[in-house]
Design an enzyme around this catalytic site. Sequence first.
Site, short mmCIF file in Angstrom:
data_model
loop_
_atom_site.label_atom_id
_atom_site.label_comp_id
_atom_site.label_asym_id
_atom_site.label_seq_id
_atom_site.Cartn_x
_atom_site.Cartn_y
_atom_site.Cartn_z
CG ASP A 47 45.48 42.85 44.60
OD1 ASP A 47 45.40 43.73 43.81
OD2 ASP A 47 46.11 42.27 45.11
CB SER A 48 41.14 47.25 44.57
OG SER A 48 41.21 47.03 43.52
CG ASP A 86 46.66 43.33 40.27
OD1 ASP A 86 47.77 43.62 40.25
OD2 ASP A 86 45.96 43.89 41.46
CD GLU A 185 47.97 51.91 45.90
OE1 GLU A 185 48.47 50.59 44.67
OE2 GLU A 185 47.57 51.88 46.13
O1 KIV Z 1 43.88 46.86 42.70
C1 KIV Z 1 44.11 47.25 41.56
O2 KIV Z 1 43.11 47.92 41.78
C2 KIV Z 1 46.04 48.16 42.58
C3 KIV Z 1 45.58 49.74 41.85
C4 KIV Z 1 45.51 50.47 43.12
C5 KIV Z 1 46.34 50.25 40.72
O3 KIV Z 1 46.72 47.90 41.84
#
Ligand code: KIV
Length: 278
Positions: A47-48, A86, A185
């Site tokens: 979700d980044s 995610d 993390e």
């Molecule tokens: O959303 C994402 O990219 C993540 C990573 C930082 C593990 O959760």
Amino acid sequence: MERKKVTIAELHQKKISGQKISMMTAYDYPTARLVDEAGIDTILVGDSLGMVMLGYESTVPVTMEEMLHHSKAVTRGAKSAFVLGDMPFMSYQVGVKRAIENAGRFMKEAACDCVKLEGGTEMVPVVKAIVTAGIPVCAHIGLTPQTATKLSGFKVQGKDAESAKELVQSAKDLEEAGAFMIVLEAIPDLLAAKITEALTIPVIGIGAGKDCDGQVLVYHDLVGLFERFTPKFAKQYINLSPKIREALVQFRTEVENGTFPGPEHTFTMKPEEAEKLG
Ligand code: KIV
């Protein structure tokens, strides 16, 4: 030689044999292809993407529809890598029914191989419910960006003994609940090493030191495509932004001075047809 699809059993086997697991984020078809072709084990449609692709201030506003849209593109490009979808903020916290339905959408609509969700012991009922529904779950503890406000910002977690013990307990509870993998993390390396040792499921670190079973990075950090900030734990392997900017300025200049398109980019007509055209 074509790589076979990566499975959960292989990821678990890697932990047992001490082979490190690689994970990279991807949010679109061409990147998924590149990551897949590089032989990376797993792709996280994180979700980044809300921050690095959509320009949001945080991951909080990301919706299910946005996640599914990007996840579909990624699974079209990833032939062998194991793909994690995610779950966005509020898609799994409201109740287990909603959580199962949304996790199911990642599998049915986007063809993901599993889902990932943030949270510790408090997420045990949700993890159990999704796993019972037949959907593999990867957990995510430590710095959990969706609840960064509650954590008073993007800070390293588990720095004192008390909070470190809570994270160890969370990790054990999530494994017990049926999570097949866990992401840690931004926690001290010593704590990450302890959690990795204590669990039988693979532990993937991001800002969690070198002793985890594997490592994940955000693609845009790795290739220098996100310039707003770079977390301490991110390593930039190539800085594409200046190169892309340079290419774009060159294109603009060539359009303006008439050197693009050249003859090699141009279609021609037979002279007799041109003559008939008048
Ligand atoms: O959303 C994402 O990219 C993540 C990573 C930082 C593990 O959760």
